[in-house]
Design a protein around this motif. Structure first.
Motif, PDB file in Angstrom:
ATOM      1  N   ALA A 139     -34.363  17.806  -9.726  1.00 41.54           N
ATOM      2  CA  ALA A 139     -33.967  16.806 -10.720  1.00 41.54           C
ATOM      3  C   ALA A 139     -34.164  15.399 -10.188  1.00 41.54           C
ATOM      4  N   ILE A 140     -34.118  15.252  -8.867  1.00 41.83           N
ATOM      5  CA  ILE A 140     -34.209  13.934  -8.230  1.00 41.83           C
ATOM      6  C   ILE A 140     -35.567  13.789  -7.541  1.00 41.83           C
ATOM      7  N   GLU A 141     -36.195  12.651  -7.757  1.00 40.66           N
ATOM      8  CA  GLU A 141     -37.449  12.305  -7.086  1.00 40.66           C
ATOM      9  C   GLU A 141     -37.268  10.973  -6.366  1.00 40.66           C
ATOM     10  N   ARG A 142     -38.113  10.716  -5.403  1.00 39.68           N
ATOM     11  CA  ARG A 142     -38.118   9.381  -4.806  1.00 39.68           C
ATOM     12  C   ARG A 142     -38.539   8.384  -5.877  1.00 39.68           C
ATOM     13  N   LEU A 143     -37.896   7.236  -5.903  1.00 39.69           N
ATOM     14  CA  LEU A 143     -38.156   6.244  -6.942  1.00 39.69           C
ATOM     15  C   LEU A 143     -39.624   5.845  -6.960  1.00 39.69           C
ATOM     16  N   GLY A 200     -41.559   2.433 -19.917  1.00 39.22           N
ATOM     17  CA  GLY A 200     -41.055   3.649 -19.298  1.00 39.22           C
ATOM     18  C   GLY A 200     -40.310   3.378 -18.007  1.00 39.22           C
ATOM     19  N   ASP A 201     -40.845   2.492 -17.191  1.00 40.57           N
ATOM     20  CA  ASP A 201     -40.195   2.178 -15.916  1.00 40.57           C
ATOM     21  C   ASP A 201     -38.789   1.622 -16.115  1.00 40.57           C
ATOM     22  N   ARG A 202     -38.587   0.894 -17.206  1.00 40.36           N
ATOM     23  CA  ARG A 202     -37.263   0.327 -17.458  1.00 40.36           C
ATOM     24  C   ARG A 202     -36.241   1.405 -17.806  1.00 40.36           C
ATOM     25  N   LEU A 203     -36.705   2.587 -18.212  1.00 41.23           N
ATOM     26  CA  LEU A 203     -35.803   3.654 -18.641  1.00 41.23           C
ATOM     27  C   LEU A 203     -35.527   4.679 -17.552  1.00 41.23           C
ATOM     28  N   ILE A 204     -35.987   4.427 -16.344  1.00 43.08           N
ATOM     29  CA  ILE A 204     -35.733   5.362 -15.245  1.00 43.08           C
ATOM     30  C   ILE A 204     -34.288   5.208 -14.769  1.00 43.08           C
ATOM     31  N   PHE A 205     -33.573   6.329 -14.681  1.00 37.33           N
ATOM     32  CA  PHE A 205     -32.207   6.342 -14.156  1.00 37.33           C
ATOM     33  C   PHE A 205     -32.263   6.276 -12.633  1.00 37.33           C
ATOM     34  N   LYS A 206     -31.968   5.133 -12.055  1.00 32.89           N
ATOM     35  CA  LYS A 206     -31.955   5.003 -10.603  1.00 32.89           C
ATOM     36  C   LYS A 206     -30.623   5.512 -10.045  1.00 32.89           C
ATOM     37  N   ILE A 207     -30.674   6.061  -8.845  1.00 31.46           N
ATOM     38  CA  ILE A 207     -29.480   6.587  -8.189  1.00 31.46           C
ATOM     39  C   ILE A 207     -29.063   5.621  -7.092  1.00 31.46           C
ATOM     40  N   ALA A 208     -27.870   5.068  -7.222  1.00 38.10           N
ATOM     41  CA  ALA A 208     -27.408   4.064  -6.269  1.00 38.10           C
ATOM     42  C   ALA A 208     -27.253   4.663  -4.877  1.00 38.10           C
ATOM     43  N   GLN A 209     -27.546   3.842  -3.863  1.00 39.02           N
ATOM     44  CA  GLN A 209     -27.320   4.253  -2.484  1.00 39.02           C
ATOM     45  C   GLN A 209     -25.825   4.429  -2.237  1.00 39.02           C
ATOM     46  N   ARG A 210     -25.475   5.237  -1.246  1.00 36.91           N
ATOM     47  CA  ARG A 210     -24.067   5.495  -0.966  1.00 36.91           C
ATOM     48  C   ARG A 210     -23.790   5.348   0.530  1.00 36.91           C
ATOM     49  N   GLY A 211     -22.499   5.333   0.856  1.00 33.14           N
ATOM     50  CA  GLY A 211     -22.102   5.268   2.260  1.00 33.14           C
ATOM     51  C   GLY A 211     -22.540   3.983   2.915  1.00 33.14           C
ATOM     52  N   ALA A 212     -23.109   4.084   4.113  1.00 35.35           N
ATOM     53  CA  ALA A 212     -23.504   2.902   4.883  1.00 35.35           C
ATOM     54  C   ALA A 212     -24.604   2.106   4.197  1.00 35.35           C
ATOM     55  N   LYS A 213     -25.347   2.738   3.273  1.00 37.52           N
ATOM     56  CA  LYS A 213     -26.456   2.052   2.595  1.00 37.52           C
ATOM     57  C   LYS A 213     -26.088   1.608   1.177  1.00 37.52           C
ATOM     58  N   ALA A 214     -24.797   1.547   0.888  1.00 37.52           N
ATOM     59  CA  ALA A 214     -24.345   1.265  -0.476  1.00 37.52           C
ATOM     60  C   ALA A 214     -24.842  -0.068  -1.013  1.00 37.52           C
ATOM     61  N   THR A 215     -25.114  -1.024  -0.152  1.00 37.13           N
ATOM     62  CA  THR A 215     -25.562  -2.343  -0.611  1.00 37.13           C
ATOM     63  C   THR A 215     -27.074  -2.438  -0.741  1.00 37.13           C
ATOM     64  N   GLU A 216     -27.785  -1.408  -0.345  1.00 37.82           N
ATOM     65  CA  GLU A 216     -29.244  -1.446  -0.384  1.00 37.82           C
ATOM     66  C   GLU A 216     -29.765  -1.018  -1.758  1.00 37.82           C
ATOM     67  N   GLU A 217     -31.033  -1.338  -2.008  1.00 36.53           N
ATOM     68  CA  GLU A 217     -31.661  -0.974  -3.277  1.00 36.53           C
ATOM     69  C   GLU A 217     -31.793   0.545  -3.398  1.00 36.53           C
ATOM     70  N   ASP A 225     -33.349   4.118  -3.859  1.00 34.97           N
ATOM     71  CA  ASP A 225     -34.659   4.677  -3.494  1.00 34.97           C
ATOM     72  C   ASP A 225     -34.881   6.062  -4.098  1.00 34.97           C
ATOM     73  N   LEU A 226     -33.905   6.532  -4.908  1.00 36.60           N
ATOM     74  CA  LEU A 226     -34.034   7.813  -5.598  1.00 36.60           C
ATOM     75  C   LEU A 226     -33.778   7.615  -7.090  1.00 36.60           C
ATOM     76  N   ALA A 227     -34.236   8.570  -7.893  1.00 36.63           N
ATOM     77  CA  ALA A 227     -34.031   8.481  -9.344  1.00 36.63           C
ATOM     78  C   ALA A 227     -34.067   9.871  -9.954  1.00 36.63           C
ATOM     79  N   LEU A 228     -33.435  10.012 -11.134  1.00 34.63           N
ATOM     80  CA  LEU A 228     -33.559  11.245 -11.907  1.00 34.63           C
ATOM     81  C   LEU A 228     -34.942  11.293 -12.545  1.00 34.63           C
ATOM     82  N   ARG A 229     -35.514  12.476 -12.616  1.00 33.78           N
ATOM     83  CA  ARG A 229     -36.869  12.574 -13.169  1.00 33.78           C
ATOM     84  C   ARG A 229     -36.878  12.128 -14.629  1.00 33.78           C
ATOM     85  N   TYR A 230     -37.931  11.407 -14.982  1.00 37.34           N
ATOM     86  CA  TYR A 230     -38.114  10.851 -16.321  1.00 37.34           C
ATOM     87  C   TYR A 230     -38.837  11.844 -17.215  1.00 37.34           C
TER      88      TYR A 230
END
Length: 420
Positions: free
Chosen positions: A35-39, A50-67, A69-74
């Motif tokens: 279900a998840i692909e690299r962004l 289409g790119d605007r409709l991609i569900f991005k997955i927020a970073q977590r833990g130590a990388k919570a402030t970073e952009e 890098d993963l997303a749900l498949r479109y």
């Protein structure tokens, strides 16, 4: 996003099982992807909208402030392209696959559309334009026919036809996507809406609307002025010759207004409608460059998708309430040991008879009512009196008839009744 209760799941599964059976009859094999692909895998494949409709997955833990890098498949097509590039030594020269799975789009969906929905895809990777394109149309229309739908209209065009029109009028090729995205909305916003959107994008392309909605002879004459336009017409005519005579209870026709918004299409594109539908229930096309983005070499591909969320309401109506897959309910009677009921149910399941045990303390009438409400056809009663006599009572919950049978004959009798 929605919840599906058991009756709805059962209705959907029947539809999907029928469709999968048709796909496999053509030699398509099942594929599953995460279900998840690299962004970066998803971005840049669907066009600006289409790119605007991609569900991005927020970073977590130590990388919570970073952009992210993963997303749900479109969709299921880009993951397929990644798989073929990664496992090309195992997928072979010609790879025929189908996949039925949910996808996600960060949209504000209108009535009847959803952020999470199932796609039902078939694709052929490897062959150049021709037989693979025709078979893609045929397997999808055969799947629709197997579901009981009739009166298909396959609307067919080619991105080369549209590119030829733009070229013949001197429109900058860099603006092709802008024109096609606007044209793809014709069914939703009409000619006036398309004109307005083209104007907002700084495109004076009113002539294009007149061309694609005007007489076909004039359109063909205009397309004959460019090499790519002529190639597009040849593709359309070839597919009409190949698939047209074989489409069950339907027709394949040239539809120059058809654009298909996704940017990865390179050749023939199509949509399938049935009588009474205002929206396409199937669509697809050829995308010869997409796999190459991952593989580093040109790999032709064509595919299509069934709009399963639109199709299911047309062909299936789930039963009311919660339906059990069990064929038998083992009742727990006064003075009976609950362990005996569990043991009897285990014997029936071991004989491959789906069986429920009533899991509460109620009188037998409520237990029978529970079984009837859940669509279970038979109830089995074995209380103290039955045990003394070595019998079991079977109650048919449709006819309300009761039959006493020897304990040793129970499985054979239930099997016989379930098979009729």
């Amino acid at each position: 996003m929605r919840d599906f209760l058991p009756a709805e799941v059962n209705a959907r599964e029947k539809v999907l099982s029928t469709v999968s059976g048709v796909f496999e009859s053509y030699g398509f094999g099942p594929l599953e992807t995460p279900a998840i692909e690299r962004l970066e895998i998803l971005q840049g494949k669907y066009g600006e909208e289409g790119d605007r409709l991609i569900f991005k997955i927020a970073q977590r833990g130590a990388k919570a402030t970073e952009e992210a890098d993963l997303a749900l498949r479109y969709d299921l097509t880009v993951p397929l392209a990644r798989v073929v590039a990664e496992y090309g030594d195992r997928t072979g020269k010609i790879f025929k696959r189908y996949q039925v799975a949910p996808v996600w789009r960060a949209d504000r969906p209108g009535r009847g559309r959803y952020r999470e929905f199932y796609q039902c895809d078939v694709d052929v990777v490897g062959p150049e334009f021709g037989l693979a394109d025709a078979e893609t149309i045929l397997v999808l229309t055969d799947a629709l026919a197997a579901l009981g739908l009739k009166g298909f209209e396959v609307r067919l065009n080619s991105r080369k036809v549209l590119r030829g029109l733009l070229e013949s009028y001197g429109i900058d090729p860099a603006r092709e996507t802008d024109v096609l995205v606007a044209l793809d909305k014709f069914d939703k916003i009409g000619e006036a809406g398309v004109r307005k959107e083209l104007d907002e994008r700084g495109l004076d392309a009113a002539f294009l609307l007149l061309e694609v909605s005007g007489p076909e002879d004039e359109l063909r004459r205009q397309l004959g002025r460019t090499e790519v336009g002529r190639a597009g017409l040849e593709e359309v005519d070839r597919l009409i010759d190949l698939a047209g005579p074989l489409v069950s209870d339907g027709a394949v026709r040239f539809s120059p207004m058809l654009a298909r918004g996704l940017s990865y299409y390179t050749g023939p594109i199509f949509e399938v409608y049935v009588k009474g539908s205002t929206s396409a229930i199937s669509s697809g096309g050829r995308y010869d460059d997409l796999v190459g983005m991952f593989a580093g070499r040109s790999i032709p591909a064509v595919g299509g998708s069934l709009g399963i969320e639109r199709i299911i309401p047309l062909v299936s109506r789930p039963e009311e309430g919660v339906v059990s897959p069990a064929k038998v309910l083992v009742a727990v009677l006064d003075g009976d040991s609950p362990g005996d009921a569990l043991g009897l149910a285990a014997e029936l399941r071991a004989a491959r008879i789906p069986t429920e045990v009533y899991l509460d303390e109620d009188h037998v009438g409520k237990q029978i009512g529970y079984a009837s409400a859940r669509g279970i056809p038979y109830a089995v009663l074995r209380g103290p009196k039955e045990k003394e006599q070595g019998i079991v009572t079977i109650r048919d919950l449709q006819t309300r008839e009761q039959t006493a049978v020897p304990e040793g004959d129970l499985i054979a009798v239930l099997r016989d009744r379930s098979s009729t």
